[in-house]
Motif scaffolding. Sequence first.
Motif: not given
Lengths: 327, 495
Positions: B175, B465, B468-469, B472-473, B476-478
């Motif tokens: 992790c 979490w 982490y989320l 991750l977002v 992906i988005i920027y």
Amino acid sequence: MKKKKNKIICVVGFIALSIVIFGVVAVITTYNEPINQVVAKVTLSEEYTAEEGQARVESIKRIQDTSKDYSVIVVGDSVCQYLFESVEEDNPSYLFVGSSRPFTIAGQYVQIKEFIDYHPNAREVYMVEGISTWESILDTQGGYQQLMVPLIETETINDLDEETIDYAKHNYSSLYMTYPFAKMVNHSNVCRKLILNSIMFYHQDIRGEDTSALFESTPGEISPLNQHYLKKIIQLCEEKNITLHIIHDPVSNTEQSKEDVSKEREMFDNAGYSDSKYADEYINSVLYYPEEYFVDGTHIVRERELENTIVQQMKDKTRTMNDLVIK
Amino acid sequence: MDIISLRFLILVIISLIAFYITPLRVRRYIIVIFNFAFLFLANDLYQVIGIVLCMVITYISAIIVEKKGSLPLKKTIVVLSVVIIAGMMVLLKDSKFFGLSIDWVAPLGISYYTLSCIGYILDVYWGVDKAEKNPLRFFMFAGYYPIMTSGPIISYKDRDNIFSFDKRFEYEKFCFGAQRVLWGLFKKMVIAARVATWVDAIYGDYHKYAGIYIWIAVILFVIQLYADFSGCIDIVLGISEMFGFKLPENFNLPFLAKNLSVFWRKWHITLGEWLRSYIFYPILKSRPFQKIGKTTKKRFGKRLGKKIPVWLSLVITWFLIGFWHGGAWNYIFGVGLFMAAIIILGEMLEPLWKYIIKVLHINTDTKAFKAFQIIRTWIFFTFGLSFFRSYNGLREGFDIWKEAFSTWNINVLWNGDLLELGLDLGNIIVMFFSILVLIIISIIRSRSDCSVRQLIASKNIVFRWACYLILLVVVIIYGQYAIEFDASAFIYGKF
């Protein structure tokens, strides 16, 4: 053991939660325009608008609208799309649904097929094209968003051959060729950004293609895709006893344009249309105008009077569209 | 193969799955298989041959050198193999520097594995390491594929500490590794890619963008390079952690260093250590330098005479650091000789400096003085790096500084002209906010005994979490992936 189990649940839960959150955002932004705009702003995806895709959806919906008594359809590229806008309201029997280069002849075939299916009084079909449309292919930048997405959203995708659909699935992935994804691409900016960029990424990265060109094409020849669907359009019109005219876009009076037109003759000859009345009509219909009539060398300056004059001259030269009213 | 690519991601995922589903004793061979897979996926055939040749020469040389035999023969083999390996790197990477034009493209990772191989041969020769007899085991660590993308330069004598194959899957390590990969992606795709847009625009037309623009570009380039390079290293170290391997760190909060010497012990650490071990000290201990030392001591006295050979060795080492970065004078000057000059000047002027501090009663323990030292280091490094970024040569580096002082246009900071540099307001906000996050994380790290990941791991599940989320977002988005889709592709739609 119990600790391990909890950890696995945590990881799975995290993945599931991520998918759920993405899913919820996707659904909300697809169906709620104000929220879509807010999310677009936050995610820097405001410029990912689907004007072209939505315009194609609208055009197909107009074609399928049986409350209108259309008997003539005019399809074509972006030059055609703007050129006839000013005569539209005075000609209720004419349906002008010009599109764009990435829509390809395959997309125009679907428009013509739908038109014939939905309008029993259909009598004439006009295709107003330029060299770049004949060369167009199912490309990375436009093929998915401007051709496949509108056809999937309007559920007319099956008008295309299975081979074409399979090729598109191979190019853009089967998942993206489904209705929910097409809907997302056409209505949610953030989804559009992620999906279109992932297609680009896939083509660059996995296939190692050079996707820097805005429009990919088969220079100097009618692409196999367009050849196939041109043949289908001719067959369909002949079967249904409908008159088909293929007319050239007005072009600028430059050496380049003249070269392009002579190249087009060769393109049609090489595609087996050397004796075809359609190719003759197309090449003979070309009209040259001074460069200042064009904004970018291809598209006519948006002035109603100029557009009407060009349409009138086009009409006179080709001796077609006899009942077209130009005010 | 770029580290930010789907191919690389797929290769990592498959190798991780293969690694963990196979028994412990065959795991090292799984790595060998994926090393080969990477070689063939990332290189042309002639590049693969070049890499394999380098590995074979290293492997055989180490075995011969370790065997009992005459010293001159051993020495000849060492010199020959080092010359061949280094020569391959220099010829493929920096042929233009010697006026040659070789069209071959250097294999991926040549700068990293070449140094590791040379270090290994020398270590065996000096008796600090043992030659690896099993060729597959040798290729397992010498060709370890994640480091082929961007380093770090590993010392093979530490291989037993780095590569352990006797442990089962460790959830926490895995992790932590994944989180580090994500953090690396954030630095590279969200920060570096955006900053590069501005830096490229300004450096691309520095006559047009003079004055304050140049200042912005040189400052941002430091951030870009740090975010890009340390981001890559985070990804490599993160992937290795997921395998259960502990690679050496390459960065340790360099921007908090109080002088350039300390800075370079915190920036690209593995390169610095390699050069210290295999260039600086060996030169200093060499017979000619011992002789020079004796002569200078006689001539200039014990104190200064002792330092002259050290400085000479420093100049050679820094020249090589610059040359390693690229065989051109902008690199040799910017991250080589200029840095050496500042360090040597710093040492020469130390007595004067101490005198000034004493006379002016400056308290060197205050935060303000420490901040001054950090900023001073930052300025020197930024100046040197401005030449590093002058890809068109050393002259461009000087021209840029001429342009930086040619006009006073501070108003571009608020008159909207910065929006013409290729980023809209949203992207500019994301860029500066991300840089701010990077600074905050660095500060937290500097003040804490444990890593930020450990700090997050110690919080409750929701906070953890959520972090982490969000990361991750954000990625992906920027994140900016290679050539982006042209959002305004169909311009005529806006008629």
